[in-house]
Design a protein around this motif. Structure first.
Motif, mmCIF file in Angstrom:
data_model
loop_
_atom_site.group_PDB
_atom_site.id
_atom_site.type_symbol
_atom_site.label_atom_id
_atom_site.label_comp_id
_atom_site.label_asym_id
_atom_site.label_seq_id
_atom_site.Cartn_x
_atom_site.Cartn_y
_atom_site.Cartn_z
ATOM 1 N N HIS A 158 0.838 -1.191 0.000
ATOM 2 C CA HIS A 158 0.000 0.000 0.000
ATOM 3 C C HIS A 158 0.881 1.252 0.000
ATOM 4 N N GLU A 196 0.808 3.882 1.784
ATOM 5 C CA GLU A 196 1.225 4.329 3.108
ATOM 6 C C GLU A 196 2.476 3.569 3.544
ATOM 7 N N CYS A 238 -3.344 0.041 6.834
ATOM 8 C CA CYS A 238 -2.413 1.170 6.899
ATOM 9 C C CYS A 238 -2.595 1.981 8.176
ATOM 10 N N CYS A 249 -6.678 2.811 4.446
ATOM 11 C CA CYS A 249 -7.362 1.556 4.775
ATOM 12 C C CYS A 249 -6.960 1.149 6.202
HETATM 13 ZN ZN LIG Z 1 -3.704 0.573 2.929
#
Ligand SMILES: [Zn+2]
Length: 140
Positions: free
Chosen positions: A68, A70, A96, A93
């Motif tokens: 991801h 992040e 994260c 999300c």
């Molecule tokens: Zn994420």
């Protein structure tokens, strides 16, 4: 950015300009999503030194190995020796949020998540997004 303390919490309140810039830098990084440009997610974060690092999603065909944005932003900062994150763009999300929260526990800085909502910019401490956090403290 201005350091603030609220009880035991330490966090940084960004200026409106810093927030707008962070959102803009994150949006610009969106062209660098992997493997296809503009397909996935991108974020920007700010460290306590005021430096800004971007992250983009890095897709794997396994899906499970997809990183991801992040995560790659936190790694991007760590590669440059910067571990004290003060802000990151969102929304994020829940995987994260956990990663950001753990970064917060390690640095002692309540990372603020910068989001645009209804035409306004909000700064939300990650601790407010983790009402029943795990772990409560680090086992280090
Ligand atoms: Zn994420």
């Amino acid at each position: 950015m201005l350091e603030k303390k609220l009880g035991k919490r330490r966090f940084y309140k960004l200026t409106e300009f810093e927030c707008i810039n962070l959102l803009k830098v994150g949006e610009e990084a969106f062209k660098n999503t992997y493997p296809k440009s503009r397909d996935g997610f991108a974020v920007a974060l700010m460290t306590v030194s005021g430096n800004v690092y971007t992250g983009v999603s890095y897709r794997s065909d396994t899906a499970t190995l997809t990183m991801h944005s992040e995560a790659t932003a936190l790694v991007h900062a760590a590669i440059h020796g910067e571990k004290n994150v003060v802000a990151i763009t969102g929304p994020n999300c829940h995987i994260c949020k956990q990663l950001i929260y753990e970064s917060s526990l390690r640095s002692g800085i309540d990372v603020v998540v910068i989001i645009r909502e209804g035409g306004k910019i909000k700064q939300i401490p990650i601790s407010k997004m983790m009402p029943y956090p795990w772990p409560e403290k680090l086992n280090e």
